[in-house]
Design an enzyme around this catalytic site. Structure first.
Site, PDB file in Angstrom:
ATOM      1  CB  THR A  82      51.427  94.157  27.581  1.00 41.86           C
ATOM      2  OG1 THR A  82      50.529  94.855  26.724  1.00 41.86           O
ATOM      3  CG2 THR A  82      52.497  93.485  26.717  1.00 41.86           C
ATOM      4  CG  HIS A 198      48.387 100.649  24.174  1.00 43.46           C
ATOM      5  ND1 HIS A 198      47.981 101.645  25.030  1.00 43.46           N
ATOM      6  CD2 HIS A 198      48.910  99.669  24.954  1.00 43.46           C
ATOM      7  CE1 HIS A 198      48.253 101.292  26.274  1.00 43.46           C
ATOM      8  NE2 HIS A 198      48.823 100.093  26.259  1.00 43.46           N
ATOM      9  CG  ASP A 257      47.635  92.573  24.932  1.00 45.74           C
ATOM     10  OD1 ASP A 257      46.681  92.976  24.238  1.00 45.74           O
ATOM     11  OD2 ASP A 257      48.478  93.344  25.448  1.00 45.74           O
TER      12      ASP A 257
HETATM   13  C1  GP9 Z   1      54.391  98.855  25.943  1.00 42.03           C
HETATM   14  C2  GP9 Z   1      53.274  97.940  25.659  1.00 42.03           C
HETATM   15  C3  GP9 Z   1      52.000  98.326  26.402  1.00 42.03           C
HETATM   16  O1  GP9 Z   1      55.672  98.442  25.635  1.00 42.03           O
HETATM   17  O2  GP9 Z   1      53.577  96.629  25.623  1.00 42.03           O
HETATM   18  O3  GP9 Z   1      51.654  97.542  27.485  1.00 42.03           O
HETATM   19  P1  GP9 Z   1      50.178  97.602  28.127  1.00 42.03           P
HETATM   20  O4  GP9 Z   1      49.898  99.050  28.486  1.00 42.03           O
HETATM   21  O5  GP9 Z   1      49.212  97.106  27.103  1.00 42.03           O
HETATM   22  O6  GP9 Z   1      50.250  96.738  29.301  1.00 42.03           O
HETATM   23 MN    MN Z   2      48.733  95.337  26.070  1.00 39.56          MN
END
Ligand code: GP9
Ligand code: MN
Length: 428
Positions: A82, A198, A257
């Site tokens: 992310t 996620h 993302d």
């Molecule tokens: C947590 C979220 C996750 O705040 O943005 O990030 P990621 O694990 O997808 O890198």
């Molecule tokens: Mn992410």
């Protein structure tokens, strides 16, 4: 040092692509919503399961005549996931080969990021995310990028069952963000980072409205459930936009993302996609994520150019009519004619409309076949592409690790004064 900076400037000069003038300034002065669709892959578009579309709202937007959609847009993240996506989208700089630049350099480096640029054009800038402010060092990095506001978990209501995984569930998050969005002086640039879709794709029974897939791989099968939930959250948000009238004077930008399903789940993915196998080439193609720009009156359609996250900032700045001629950005306007369509991955692999490189293997992008006997012409082309990819990645790395932007200020650019920014940062 300054010699590195001069090689960066030389690269910029040689590679800068003029943006598409037909689209220059079509969104001038409009509010901008950037909706970060967590772990959302392109294959979900129009994907059906359990007798229904998984993401009907996103599909509708994708096919809307006022939406510019891209079907060869790739995520280019590395370990920073992310954080790398955020860095690329708002700076047109690559994530680092290891770690996350937001964590290692976000506090101290000089940036010329989207929020700072837009602040200077009268925009109020705000990021919204339902996780603690310190995650990925957002609380510090956002100040360096010029975000006037950061609405993190500190600003949202809490309750039993409100959170899952990394933060506030998307529907509650988007609903609760509304009160702050309504108060932002216009025009604003607002980024909403969703999180429910996620890994490991957990969701309470009450919010599940589609069956899990049946690949038998537990890390994969919940994906459609949280993706659907995210789609519904977005659907509700779009209705709210209409109610407020904000839909009329805003540009909506959506992006995924990075992958939700890693290349370690080949069997399950083959089953999901209804194929008998899933090769390394397929996995490279599987790195496609949505990128869409929607606005009333926008001349839309599905654009087939090959590009990725590094290209978003120059694309948006052109749409917003912001002059962007002497900035240090490694991407190019996705709408520009004759742009370089080489998509660099963080590990040096790449995809172009003709070639795909995975490790030491080259494929024909048009049919996925391994190129076993390279002609001299092909060898030359591949060497040139490889060199370009290595060069852009290493120069971008130099910009970040050497904090080179402190030595260079684009004409008229003024960084938002960090000392004037403060967010609620009491951490959990
Ligand atoms: C947590 C979220 C996750 O705040 O943005 O990030 P990621 O694990 O997808 O890198
Ligand atoms: Mn992410």
């Amino acid at each position: 040092d300054s010699s590195s900076m001069s090689s960066v400037l030389k690269y910029m000069k040689a590679n800068r692509v003029a943006p598409n003038v037909e689209y220059s300034g079509v969104a001038k002065g409009k509010n901008v919503f950037v909706i970060h669709l967590e772990s959302f892959q392109q294959f979900l578009i129009d994907y059906k399961w359990d007798g229904q579309e998984v993401t009907p709202n996103i599909n509708k937007l994708y096919h809307n005549q006022n939406t510019l959609s891209f079907d060869n847009f790739f995520n280019q993240v590395g370990q920073g996931k992310t954080a790398d996506a955020e860095l690329m989208l708002e700076n047109s700089l690559f994530g680092l080969p290891e770690g996350a630049a937001m964590v290692t350099q976000g506090t101290t480096n000089t940036f010329q990021a989207a929020p700072s640029i837009l602040n200077q054009h009268g925009y109020t800038t705000a990021s919204f995310h339902g996780d603690v402010p310190s995650f990925w060092n957002r609380d510090n990095t956002y100040k360096s990028w010029g975000y006037n506001y950061f609405f993190s978990s500190q600003y949202f209501k809490e309750g039993k069952g409100y959170n899952v995984g990394y933060g506030l569930k998307d529907k509650i998050f988007m609903q609760d963000s509304a009160q702050y969005i309504e108060q932002l002086p216009q025009p604003f640039y607002a980024k909403l980072i969703t999180v429910t879709n996620h890994y490991p794709y957990l969701l309470d029974k009450q919010n599940q409205s589609i069956a899990k897939t049946d690949t038998g791989d537990d890390t994969v099968d919940g994906y459609v459930q949280t993706a659907k939930y995210l789609d519904q959250a977005l659907g509700e948000f779009l209705i709210w936009l209409q109610k407020t009238g904000l839909d009329k004077n805003s540009m909506l930008v959506l992006y995924g993302d990075h992958y939700g399903i890693s290349g370690n789940h080949k069997k399950a993915v083959a089953k999901l996609l209804n194929r008998d196998k899933f090769t390394d080439f397929d996995n490279a193609q599987f790195q496609k994520v949505p990128f869409m720009v929607h606005m009333p009156g926008l001349k839309g359609g599905v654009n087939h150019t090959y590009g990725g996250e590094i290209d978003v900032l120059p694309t948006l700045l052109n749409l917003l009519g912001v002059k962007n001629e002497d900035t240090i950005q490694f991407g190019s306007d996705l709408l520009a004619p004759n742009r370089n369509q080489t998509v660099a991955f963080r590990n040096g692999d790449f995809v172009t409309p003709e070639y795909t490189k995975v490790g030491s293997t080259y494929y024909d992008t048009t049919n996925g076949k391994i190129l076993t006997h390279l002609t001299d012409v092909q060898k030359k082309q591949l060497a040139a592409i490889g060199k370009h990819v290595t060069e852009e990645l290493s120069l971008s790395d130099k910009v970040i690790t050497g904090d080179l932007l402190r030595f260079y200020t684009p004409k008229g650019f003024e960084r938002t004064d960090k000392t004037m920014i403060s967010y609620k940062v009491k951490d959990a």
